[in-house]
Design an enzyme around this catalytic site. Structure first.
Site, PDB file in Angstrom:
ATOM      1  N   GLU A 101     -16.153  22.993 -28.348  1.00  0.00           N
ATOM      2  CA  GLU A 101     -15.561  21.715 -28.741  1.00  0.00           C
ATOM      3  C   GLU A 101     -16.300  21.704 -30.126  1.00  0.00           C
ATOM      4  O   GLU A 101     -16.851  21.592 -30.846  1.00  0.00           O
ATOM      5  CB  GLU A 101     -15.769  20.261 -27.872  1.00  0.00           C
ATOM      6  N   GLU A 132     -15.388  20.915 -20.037  1.00  0.00           N
ATOM      7  CA  GLU A 132     -17.240  21.116 -20.316  1.00  0.00           C
ATOM      8  C   GLU A 132     -17.089  22.487 -18.857  1.00  0.00           C
ATOM      9  O   GLU A 132     -17.348  23.549 -19.070  1.00  0.00           O
ATOM     10  CB  GLU A 132     -18.326  20.660 -19.691  1.00  0.00           C
ATOM     11  N   PHE A 163     -23.642  18.489 -26.297  1.00  0.00           N
ATOM     12  CA  PHE A 163     -25.113  18.103 -26.439  1.00  0.00           C
ATOM     13  C   PHE A 163     -25.648  18.663 -24.856  1.00  0.00           C
ATOM     14  O   PHE A 163     -24.872  19.488 -24.065  1.00  0.00           O
ATOM     15  CB  PHE A 163     -25.212  16.457 -26.793  1.00  0.00           C
ATOM     16  N   ALA A 164     -26.723  18.966 -25.126  1.00  0.00           N
ATOM     17  CA  ALA A 164     -27.260  19.666 -23.695  1.00  0.00           C
ATOM     18  C   ALA A 164     -27.305  18.875 -22.828  1.00  0.00           C
ATOM     19  O   ALA A 164     -26.768  19.273 -21.358  1.00  0.00           O
ATOM     20  CB  ALA A 164     -28.518  20.051 -23.745  1.00  0.00           C
ATOM     21  N   ASP A 165     -27.395  17.966 -22.778  1.00  0.00           N
ATOM     22  CA  ASP A 165     -26.659  16.573 -21.516  1.00  0.00           C
ATOM     23  C   ASP A 165     -25.406  16.936 -21.256  1.00  0.00           C
ATOM     24  O   ASP A 165     -25.731  16.630 -20.026  1.00  0.00           O
ATOM     25  CB  ASP A 165     -26.814  15.276 -22.868  1.00  0.00           C
ATOM     26  N   PHE A 166     -24.208  17.166 -21.606  1.00  0.00           N
ATOM     27  CA  PHE A 166     -22.761  17.520 -21.500  1.00  0.00           C
ATOM     28  C   PHE A 166     -23.123  18.945 -20.025  1.00  0.00           C
ATOM     29  O   PHE A 166     -22.259  18.591 -19.041  1.00  0.00           O
ATOM     30  CB  PHE A 166     -22.056  17.342 -22.093  1.00  0.00           C
ATOM     31  N   MET A 202     -24.503  18.680 -17.739  1.00  0.00           N
ATOM     32  CA  MET A 202     -24.249  17.943 -16.665  1.00  0.00           C
ATOM     33  C   MET A 202     -23.389  18.087 -15.713  1.00  0.00           C
ATOM     34  O   MET A 202     -22.611  18.239 -14.627  1.00  0.00           O
ATOM     35  CB  MET A 202     -24.919  16.532 -16.447  1.00  0.00           C
ATOM     36  N   HIS A 213     -27.292  11.610 -25.105  1.00  0.00           N
ATOM     37  CA  HIS A 213     -27.371  12.901 -26.066  1.00  0.00           C
ATOM     38  C   HIS A 213     -28.766  12.469 -26.573  1.00  0.00           C
ATOM     39  O   HIS A 213     -28.450  13.525 -28.206  1.00  0.00           O
ATOM     40  CB  HIS A 213     -26.534  12.211 -27.407  1.00  0.00           C
TER      41      HIS A 213
HETATM   42  C1  LIG Z   1     -18.403  15.195 -21.661  1.00  0.00           C
HETATM   43  C2  LIG Z   1     -18.833  14.848 -22.954  1.00  0.00           C
HETATM   44  N1  LIG Z   1     -18.005  15.371 -24.152  1.00  0.00           N
HETATM   45  C3  LIG Z   1     -18.464  16.034 -25.805  1.00  0.00           C
HETATM   46  C4  LIG Z   1     -18.587  14.715 -25.750  1.00  0.00           C
HETATM   47  C5  LIG Z   1     -19.083  14.982 -27.755  1.00  0.00           C
HETATM   48  N2  LIG Z   1     -17.645  13.300 -27.863  1.00  0.00           N
HETATM   49  C6  LIG Z   1     -17.611  12.236 -28.029  1.00  0.00           C
HETATM   50  S1  LIG Z   1     -16.942  11.532 -28.786  1.00  0.00           S
HETATM   51  C7  LIG Z   1     -16.285  12.691 -28.773  1.00  0.00           C
HETATM   52  C8  LIG Z   1     -14.465  13.054 -28.739  1.00  0.00           C
HETATM   53  C9  LIG Z   1     -13.260  11.772 -27.875  1.00  0.00           C
HETATM   54  O1  LIG Z   1     -12.018  11.871 -28.430  1.00  0.00           O
HETATM   55  P1  LIG Z   1     -11.638  10.682 -27.875  1.00  0.00           P
HETATM   56  O2  LIG Z   1     -11.563  10.456 -26.217  1.00  0.00           O
HETATM   57  O3  LIG Z   1      -9.663  10.762 -28.211  1.00  0.00           O
HETATM   58  O4  LIG Z   1     -12.091   9.368 -28.048  1.00  0.00           O
HETATM   59  P2  LIG Z   1     -12.163   8.563 -29.627  1.00  0.00           P
HETATM   60  O5  LIG Z   1     -13.098   9.137 -30.621  1.00  0.00           O
HETATM   61  O6  LIG Z   1     -11.447   9.821 -30.449  1.00  0.00           O
HETATM   62  O7  LIG Z   1     -11.766   7.206 -29.581  1.00  0.00           O
HETATM   63  C10 LIG Z   1     -16.364  13.909 -28.245  1.00  0.00           C
HETATM   64  C11 LIG Z   1     -16.341  15.509 -28.173  1.00  0.00           C
HETATM   65  C12 LIG Z   1     -19.189  13.894 -24.788  1.00  0.00           C
HETATM   66  N3  LIG Z   1     -19.534  12.565 -25.301  1.00  0.00           N
HETATM   67  N4  LIG Z   1     -19.037  13.664 -24.039  1.00  0.00           N
END
Ligand SMILES: Cc1ncc(C[n+]2csc(CCOP(=O)(O)OP(=O)(O)O)c2C)c(N)n1
Ligand SMILES: Cc1ncc(C[n+]2csc(CCOP(=O)(O)OP(=O)(O)O)c2C)c(N)n1
Ligand SMILES: [Mg+2]
Ligand SMILES: [Mg+2]
Lengths: 318, 325, 318, 325
Positions: free
Chosen positions: D32, D61, D84-87, D89, D130
């Site tokens: 990502e 993921e 992030f390693a948390d993901f 899961m 995170h």
């Molecule tokens: C499972 C997971 N993958 C990746 C992330 C990292 N991350 C946090 S917000 C985000 C983007 C989310 O996009 P969107 O759903 O459009 O929400 P927005 O931030 O635009 O409000 C990502 C990739 C995460 N928190 N959880």
């Protein structure tokens, strides 16, 4: 529509914006740690959606959750204190921006795992169904979240069980640094509802009255036991994904054009003055009140104590 | 003296579910194929409690666990079934990142009284993806209570407690124990979490075993008794909370510790227990601790290989003799 | 169509059926351990689909994978030996029914975790794209699997990257003991393709020529770099979910009606004789050959040695 | 003598990726937001290698890990990033049930040369979802190799090895180490898996530490040195394979073992290491083993609480003194 109601919508949006912009300042001044995700520009979605439900209904929120919580009735002082990581914060400083919530106003929590909140909101809708208490749940998430398996599983289960829930995709056109066209081929996320035999509706997320309108119908459907809907609100975030985002993925022009022409607060204020014959003297005191409220929120937060390290192990178990 | 009856592990679980659902209207079940259950645990419950409280789900482990969490947050006491413990991996995110952390992350606002029941363990030639014993993984995740019953009596009593407490519980049911019989009191009773059960008293070696390995340890104990060796068998009952006090008191008496589990030996339950003993009771040890567990391999389909990978009464007995010899 | 090609299709289906029915006997005689999932009744899907691809193309399979593998060119003796848990089996007795595979004929493996194979098949299609070797991947899965988050993530990624892959849902109307109507509201699973801007086509899974036809087009699209498709083949399994399934969820009548009126092998044999002027004397030798082949497969399996416990720890690492 | 240069951990990872992608056309990246990477590791790689080999993915993921597995099965050497390693899961099922088991389940037919890179660890007030350090969980899953580098030198050398070997590798990059500097040889070099590195020689106590805790242990060592205490610091470099020989030889010399990790203490890396020592070197121990780790709680957002939950140079130094006193 009642003027008081319209002014209430304006107040909510103005409160969200003022809060978010103050959070940005406080972060930049070094008073707020961690990763901060602001919703400036998306106010109309939260305000319009939460105006369509009751105090005791539920919402589920995300990493970009300040606006959702404020619209549902969260107090800005407790929120600011949480962002300041103080014991007086809603989560006693344990949650922060990513997990800010006030369960007493019906927020089930802000989940920092993309789409993880969606599967949880189904559960709240399920208990309302089992307890027959007629409560409705609103499930907020972003465009990027709709590519997560959890979104799919949650939508299918909600439609199969016709749960009293409304799914609201705040499509702000980007998932972190990825524009929608680079994370899905579909143009309208609302079409994904077809996969579950569920109504899917696109609405202008910058128009609070339009959002309120579609949400009112979707909420009625849900409350009447006629099942869930997917509402896609096209919106835009004025700031980076998180504060400090270099924003290499979009142009300054694009952002400024949205700020000028598509600011939901500007647009609604103009409408209030023009179409609803509201006078500036009715709006000014609201704005003054909010500015004061946020000023007090900052004072409350900064004067509050940090958590005591001795309490680290509390609230892991009942 | 309370009246007892002989039932199987499967029926012990079943009875606990029925009694708790009758007692508390907020208790309900959700999971895949509960109507015609893979191991028959929930058969017939739909008839008594109806489709609202016995909820068949699609094959969506994330949605199942997520729905349970949300329902628990809002006044219900869900009991979710994950058809095989191997599939917990599919719902690892909601389990680890939401279920286990919500109370803490919200500063105590969230209460999540839910149970995830799941059959673990090998013995059916079900292969690498339907035979695992992942219990130990969850000891490393703060916020989740873990039950590992080894008899029908323990299964019923611990499940009732799991349903009644206000923390999320992972409840492991070993497939092979579903069909084992055991004496269970007629009527209601509960067993507290965090209290180990000494399944057999002895003075020579302390064996800590869980789930199906308790029976193997008991069989080994009989073999050893014939040779005048008296082992003490401690069943922790729950891995979180873990009753180290009972284990350490036993080790202080026997001066020797052997742990026996079915999951992979490396990073297993025995690792934590052995480490705690090496920290808190080292000076009492007269011999190196020993750990027996599944081999550090995936689980083979072939019955001869599957057999070869787990501790047996003989390997347990031999390990004990080595420790004494 | 060439008669030899048509007879080849018949031979494949007859081989699958004969193999599956023999496996059932051998299981009931106690010669096969574990959980066995048979595909009798679904032969036309595998036969038609695999006839539309090349020897060096890939397939990804499921817990109900015998038919997929035979159609792709798997040997029935090595397969029977695997089910007998013998060292001569394709997986040296380590895999069994749930994981039976022959990578040398392009089978990426049978995955026992529902929908877990789908995300893996995307990867094979991705390497074909990166290596520019023009290979196509077929991804087989069931109706129940389409409720898994992995299905959704895989479909979205394949469409976004227009991977050379064809998704084939063998909709046999049940996921284990759950009829489709109890696991999704959607009637046609093919509509789920809309969520990814992907073509979704329903085909009669009992008609091997129809399957071959739609697959030929979908495979051409994929090979030409025009992206993936979702093909829903409506079919039926003649036996329980696994051998020993009490089948409380469907009536004997329903099963018998399918066996009588919708048996893909009977239907195709009749068509061969009637529409394609094939004579019984051309079909008989094929059937005799297959019966002999399966007989030999059982002999091969039962005469093969079980794995040596001393080899337990082999093949965990390279 | 090889020429050295001073670079950050982030650049060590970046250089390893660039050099391996130049060397081997089958190596490619997926994950990502690789274009504007959260920690900047992959910034600029798209420009050199193009969108075919630097693949931005949706937030999926499971699809990321699945695609990497399938590509590895068919001739490629994918390097997947989990943001992030948390993901991890979220992708636990493909990691545990397919990636780790495919070779075994297929009787050796499947070869899966892939790497999953992921930033772990706390220190940024990123909160409970995170900031986790889940390394220990994977020690319990046979079939996965695990790298836990603590310096830019180790990061680059181990990552190159991870990319070249034919087994699936989980590669943990501690966020706080991205910005730490260190000397790295100019040009190509690799570091073998399964060989621990003695980061500091000493005779009094053996400290086994990983990732960011190695630096804390080194700082503690300096504090202790002023008091005439010489600790030996062993960095396992990889958790699977785990070089117990080096650890045990050190313990045989110092007679004392202290393990230090950032992940939750219970069921952590230290549990396995302490248990092995209690099995294989018990008689050499002059003091109970000690384990330091993260508190058994979720990770709080509050900086003061986050600080309070982890071992520091002071708590490490005090633990050492206790063991000697
Ligand atoms: C499972 C997971 N993958 C990746 C992330 C990292 N991350 C946090 S917000 C985000 C983007 C989310 O996009 P969107 O759903 O459009 O929400 P927005 O931030 O635009 O409000 C990502 C990739 C995460 N928190 N959880
Ligand atoms: C993730 C996961 N959940 C549940 C199961 C148990 N299970 C095995 S097959 C099956 C039904 C699958 O239905 P479908 O996809 O329609 O395939 P079919 O069996 O009908 O061929 C289930 C629930 C599993 N193997 N994996
Ligand atoms: Mg977005
Ligand atoms: Mg099916």
């Amino acid at each position: 529509m009642e003027k008081s109601f319209l002014l209430g919508l304006y107040e909510t949006m103005f409160r969200i914006r003022t809060f978010e912009e103050e959070v940005k300042r406080q972060f930049e001044d070094g008073n707020i740690p961690g990763f901060i995700h602001l919703a400036s520009g998306q106010e109309a979605v939260s305000a319009g959606a939460c105006a369509a439900i009751n105090k005791d209904d539920y919402i589920g929120s995300t990493h970009r959750g300040h606006a959702n919580l404020i619209a549902k009735g969260g107090r800005t002082d407790r929120m600011m204190a949480e962002l300041f990581a103080r014991e007086t914060g809603y989560c006693k400083g344990r949650g922060g921006c990513l997990h800010i919530t006030d369960m007493s106003v019906g927020s089930l929590g802000a989940n920092g795992i993309v789409a993880a909140g969606i599967i949880v909101t189904n559960g709240a809708a399920l208990s309302s169904k089992l307890l027959k208490n007629k409560k409705v749940t609103l499930s907020f998430f972003g465009d990027g979240a709709t590519n997560q398996g959890k979104f799919h599983e949650a939508m299918n289960l909600a439609s199969l069980w016709s749960l009293p829930i409304v799914f609201i995709c705040e499509n702000n056109l980007y998932g972190e640094a990825t524009p929608q066209a680079k994370h899905m081929k579909t143009k309208d996320i609302a079409v994904r509802a077809k996969a579950y035999d569920m109504p899917g509706i696109v609405v202008d997320g910058q128009d609070v009255l339009k959002v309120y309108e579609v949400m009112t119908d979707a909420v009625k459907m849900a409350r009447d036991g006629k099942g869930p809907s997917l509402i896609e609100a096209k919106t835009y975030r004025f700031h980076g994904h998180h504060i400090g985002d270099p924003e290499t993925y979009r142009t300054r022009e694009e952002v400024e054009e949205w700020m000028e022409k598509r600011d939901p607060i500007k647009l609604f204020k103009a409408k209030l003055l023009k179409d609803f014959k509201v006078s500036g003297s009715e709006i000014d005191p609201i704005e003054t009140k909010i500015l004061k409220e946020i000023e007090n929120a900052v004072r409350f937060a900064s004067e509050s104590p940090a958590p005591d390290p001795a309490t680290l192990t509390q609230n892991v178990y009942a | 003296m309370t009246e007892m009856k002989l039932i199987t592990g499967k029926d012990a679980i079943r009875d606990a579910l029925i009694e708790e659902m009758r007692r508390d209207k907020t208790v309900f079940l959700l999971g895949e194929d509960l109507e015609q259950a893979t191991f028959g645990v929930t058969d017939g419950l739909l008839e008594e409690f109806g489709a609202e409280r016995v909820r068949n789900t699609p094959i969506s482990e994330n949605a199942i666990v997520g729905a349970a969490i949300g329902a628990a947050l809002t006044g219900m006491r869900p009991v979710a079934e994950i058809m095989f413990a191997d599939f917990l991996m599919d719902a690892m995110d909601p389990i680890v990142n939401t279920m286990a952390k919500a109370r803490f992350m919200t500063g105590g606002q969230a209460k999540i009284p839910m149970v995830i029941r799941t059959p673990s363990g090998a013995g059916l030639s079900a292969g690498a993806q339907h035979s695992q014993s992942p219990e130990a993984l969850f000891m490393h995740i703060p916020g989740i209570k873990i039950a590992v019953p080894s008899t029908p009596y323990d299964m019923k009593g611990l499940l009732k407690t799991a349903i009644r407490i206000d923390d999320p519980v992972l409840f492991f049911e070993h497939k092979m124990l579903y069909y084992e019989g055991g004496e269970v009191p007629v009527g209601d009773y509960t067993i507290p979490f965090g209290k180990a059960d000494v399944k057999r008293k002895g003075k020579d070696v302390t064996i800590v075993a869980v789930l199906a390995m308790v029976k193997k340890a008991m069989m080994a104990a009989d073999i050893l008794a014939n040779e005048g060796i008296e082992v003490e068998i401690v069943d922790p009952m729950t891995l979180n909370p873990l009753d180290m006090e009972t284990i350490i008191n036993s080790v202080k008496k026997t001066k020797r510790l052997l742990t026996v589990e079915e999951g992979a030996r490396t990073g297993g339950i025995g690792a934590e227990i052995a480490a705690r003993v090496a920290e808190d009771a080292l000076d009492y040890l007269d011999a190196p601790v020993k750990r027996l567990g599944g081999s550090d391999t995936p689980i083979p389909f072939s019955p001869v290989l599957e057999e070869a990978m787990y501790p047996t009464e003989d390997t347990i007995a031999n390990a004990v003799k080595q420790m004494l010899g």
